[in-house]
Design a protein around this motif. Structure first.
Motif, mmCIF file in Angstrom:
data_model
loop_
_atom_site.group_PDB
_atom_site.id
_atom_site.type_symbol
_atom_site.label_atom_id
_atom_site.label_comp_id
_atom_site.label_asym_id
_atom_site.label_seq_id
_atom_site.Cartn_x
_atom_site.Cartn_y
_atom_site.Cartn_z
ATOM 1 N N ASP A 10 -14.803 95.592 61.419
ATOM 2 C CA ASP A 10 -13.493 95.464 62.852
ATOM 3 C C ASP A 10 -13.062 95.596 63.938
ATOM 4 O O ASP A 10 -12.575 93.731 64.552
ATOM 5 N N LEU A 11 -13.871 96.196 64.471
ATOM 6 C CA LEU A 11 -14.059 96.463 66.103
ATOM 7 C C LEU A 11 -14.766 95.651 66.433
ATOM 8 O O LEU A 11 -14.798 94.450 67.144
ATOM 9 N N ALA A 12 -15.487 95.164 65.851
ATOM 10 C CA ALA A 12 -17.244 93.914 66.120
ATOM 11 C C ALA A 12 -16.419 93.034 65.942
ATOM 12 O O ALA A 12 -16.452 92.285 66.439
ATOM 13 N N ARG A 13 -15.831 92.815 64.775
ATOM 14 C CA ARG A 13 -15.051 91.049 64.873
ATOM 15 C C ARG A 13 -14.043 90.600 66.123
ATOM 16 O O ARG A 13 -14.316 89.623 66.657
ATOM 17 N N ALA A 14 -13.089 91.656 66.407
ATOM 18 C CA ALA A 14 -12.484 91.749 67.747
ATOM 19 C C ALA A 14 -13.548 90.860 68.790
ATOM 20 O O ALA A 14 -12.781 90.375 69.379
ATOM 21 N N HIS A 15 -13.805 92.389 68.895
ATOM 22 C CA HIS A 15 -15.500 92.312 70.696
ATOM 23 C C HIS A 15 -15.258 90.303 70.243
ATOM 24 O O HIS A 15 -16.151 90.515 71.568
ATOM 25 N N GLU A 63 -14.160 103.648 54.496
ATOM 26 C CA GLU A 63 -13.334 102.990 55.489
ATOM 27 C C GLU A 63 -13.709 102.758 57.054
ATOM 28 O O GLU A 63 -13.027 102.281 57.666
ATOM 29 N N MET A 64 -14.370 104.070 57.188
ATOM 30 C CA MET A 64 -14.566 103.998 58.514
ATOM 31 C C MET A 64 -15.563 102.977 58.804
ATOM 32 O O MET A 64 -15.524 101.957 60.516
ATOM 33 N N ASN A 65 -16.751 102.151 58.218
ATOM 34 C CA ASN A 65 -17.423 101.087 58.191
ATOM 35 C C ASN A 65 -16.506 100.122 58.428
ATOM 36 O O ASN A 65 -16.494 99.555 59.243
ATOM 37 N N SER A 116 -5.102 101.195 38.867
ATOM 38 C CA SER A 116 -5.678 102.205 39.342
ATOM 39 C C SER A 116 -5.923 102.444 40.628
ATOM 40 O O SER A 116 -6.075 101.490 41.712
ATOM 41 N N THR A 117 -6.517 103.715 40.939
ATOM 42 C CA THR A 117 -6.727 104.103 42.090
ATOM 43 C C THR A 117 -8.084 103.988 42.135
ATOM 44 O O THR A 117 -9.327 105.003 41.688
ATOM 45 N N SER A 118 -8.770 103.311 42.820
ATOM 46 C CA SER A 118 -10.415 103.869 43.229
ATOM 47 C C SER A 118 -9.840 103.900 44.302
ATOM 48 O O SER A 118 -9.558 103.749 46.149
ATOM 49 N N LYS A 119 -10.772 105.047 43.971
ATOM 50 C CA LYS A 119 -10.937 105.967 45.768
ATOM 51 C C LYS A 119 -12.289 105.203 46.774
ATOM 52 O O LYS A 119 -13.157 105.625 46.271
ATOM 53 N N THR A 120 -11.706 105.141 47.857
ATOM 54 C CA THR A 120 -13.230 105.308 48.764
ATOM 55 C C THR A 120 -12.546 105.983 49.553
ATOM 56 O O THR A 120 -12.409 106.732 50.257
ATOM 57 N N ASN A 121 -14.124 106.683 50.183
ATOM 58 C CA ASN A 121 -14.628 107.782 50.588
ATOM 59 C C ASN A 121 -14.362 107.502 51.982
ATOM 60 O O ASN A 121 -14.508 106.310 52.548
#
Length: 76
Positions: free
Chosen positions: A29-34, A22-24, A13-18
């Motif tokens: 992830d970037l905020a967690r790393a910072h 993905e940007m969010n 089942s391909t769940s398409k994410t807009n």
């Protein structure tokens, strides 16, 4: 007796994410790393502060010991 064989083909089942989702995720992830970097820096600063305080206290104790030895020598 006839038995049905289960189908070996996998259905995916391909769940398409807009793109915005993905940007969010990337920004999260970037905020967690910072935050991890900042937390590490804060730990290092606290460690450095504790070392500086320990050195000051050590010098103060050495001066007090020297004064006590001097006072004892004068009393004798």
């Amino acid at each position: 007796m006839s038995s049905k064989q289960p189908s070996t083909s996998k259905t995916t089942s391909t769940s398409k994410t807009n793109g915005s989702t993905e940007m969010n995720q990337m920004y999260e992830d970037l905020a967690r790393a910072h935050m991890a970097v900042r937390l590490g820096e804060a730990h290092e600063m606290r460690r450095g502060h504790r070392v500086a305080v320990a050195r000051r206290m050590s010098r103060r104790a050495e001066r007090a010991a020297a004064q006590a030895r001097l006072a004892l020598a004068r009393a004798l």
